[in-house]
Write an enzyme that holds these catalytic residues in place. Structure first.
Site, PDB file in Angstrom:
ATOM      1  N   CYS A   1      52.192  39.864  43.297  1.00 22.83           N
ATOM      2  CA  CYS A   1      51.613  40.380  42.050  1.00 22.83           C
ATOM      3  C   CYS A   1      52.630  40.686  40.966  1.00 22.83           C
ATOM      4  O   CYS A   1      52.460  40.277  39.808  1.00 22.83           O
ATOM      5  CB  CYS A   1      50.753  41.608  42.328  1.00 22.83           C
ATOM      6  SG  CYS A   1      51.660  43.070  42.906  1.00 22.83           S
TER       7      CYS A   1
ATOM      8  N   HIS B   1      50.086  47.571  42.961  1.00 17.82           N
ATOM      9  CA  HIS B   1      49.665  46.301  42.390  1.00 17.82           C
ATOM     10  C   HIS B   1      49.894  46.346  40.890  1.00 17.82           C
ATOM     11  O   HIS B   1      49.896  47.423  40.273  1.00 17.82           O
ATOM     12  CB  HIS B   1      48.181  46.039  42.695  1.00 17.82           C
ATOM     13  CG  HIS B   1      47.677  44.733  42.171  1.00 17.82           C
ATOM     14  ND1 HIS B   1      48.171  43.520  42.570  1.00 17.82           N
ATOM     15  CD2 HIS B   1      46.713  44.450  41.241  1.00 17.82           C
ATOM     16  CE1 HIS B   1      47.538  42.543  41.945  1.00 17.82           C
ATOM     17  NE2 HIS B   1      46.661  43.083  41.120  1.00 17.82           N
TER      18      HIS B   1
ATOM     19  N   ASP C   1      44.409  38.725  35.929  1.00 27.26           N
ATOM     20  CA  ASP C   1      45.143  38.939  37.180  1.00 27.26           C
ATOM     21  C   ASP C   1      45.300  37.612  37.917  1.00 27.26           C
ATOM     22  O   ASP C   1      44.327  37.062  38.431  1.00 27.26           O
ATOM     23  CB  ASP C   1      44.390  39.945  38.060  1.00 27.26           C
ATOM     24  CG  ASP C   1      45.240  40.499  39.183  1.00 27.26           C
ATOM     25  OD1 ASP C   1      46.246  39.860  39.539  1.00 27.26           O
ATOM     26  OD2 ASP C   1      44.899  41.569  39.722  1.00 27.26           O
TER      27      ASP C   1
END
Length: 263
Positions: A70, A108, A122
């Site tokens: 991420c 995250h 994302d």
């Protein structure tokens, strides 16, 4: 970001330079990124530290033709979006485990893009997240290929993101600089309690499903049908990384902790 690097990044994901920073071009860029740049934690098991420097992360994705997790993928993609004129900011999130308990903050990273309306972007969550950007100001169902998403504003201004009724993560309302994620990025790479040290994964969305190499197990999902086979040797594993993910490696990553898990 240098103009030539912007062009190289767009070429990497098979995208044209958008005429303007709008919702349609944002959607196209996210889809192309998700289907060309894999979610992977190979560096953790190759003994190569991940450094949160935007230029280095872009170099990894574009020049080295690798993926990442991420912090890497969303930081690099955010760097590209900013260079293309999108108003983008980094936001931390606490990820929910399968038992419904939220993990630590900043475990995250996701992106907020403010156009005429705010969007959640994302490309670094892996399996189970939206293929397309989600409206941050919408509170109804948002159907996506990966499920039906819903965003719920919490009392403190954070946003709970759910898919098919299952909580995915709690997104912070405040923007963060990239340096704020360095402690959790380091923990992710080094702690024996981290799922990234406990598992070895490389996964990418395809037009009709997803392909994942978890340890020695190659899983291909096509139109909802799941096929799995175990690779038998290093040569076959290296060939799978190259064939399915476009990643050329000199050695097979060494899974140092735990066993393979499903992503």
């Amino acid at each position: 970001m240098r103009p030539e690097l912007v062009t190289a990044y767009l070429t990497r994901i098979g995208a044209d330079r958008p005429a303007r920073p709008d919702a349609g071009s944002l959607r196209d860029l996210q889809v192309r990124h998700a289907m060309t740049v894999p979610f992977e934690n190979l560096d953790v098991h190759l003994g190569e530290p991940v450094v949160l420097d935007a230029d280095a992360l872009v170099d990894k994705v574009v020049t080295r033709r690798r993926g990442g997790f991420c912090y890497e993928l969303n930081a690099a993609f955010g760097h590209l979006l900013a260079a293309l004129g999108f108003p983008v900011s980094l936001h931390g999130a606490a990820v929910y485990a399968e038992d419904g308990v939220a993990g630590p903050p900043l475990a995250h990273m996701a992106l907020r893009v403010d156009l005429e309306e705010p969007w959640l972007v994302d490309v670094g969550f892996g399996r189970g997240f939206a293929l397309h950007p989600l409206r941050l100001d919408a509170r109804g169902d948002q159907p996506d290929r990966e499920g039906v998403f819903r965003l719920v504003e919490l009392d403190d201004g954070d946003v709970l993101v759910t898919c098919d009724g299952v909580p995915k993560y709690r997104l912070e309302s405040r923007a963060r600089p990239l340096t704020d994620f360095e402690p959790t990025c380091w923990w992710t790479q080094t702690s024996s309690r981290s799922r990234f040290t406990q598992s070895l994964v490389c996964s990418i969305l395809t037009e009709d499903g997803r392909t994942t190499l978890s340890g020695r197990h190659l899983v291909r999902t096509v139109d909802g049908r799941r096929e799995q086979r175990t690779l038998t040797g290093d040569a076959e594993i290296l060939d799978a990384y190259a064939t399915h993910f476009g990643i050329a490696l000199d050695q097979v990553p060494d899974q140092r902790y735990g066993t393979s898990v499903s992503w």
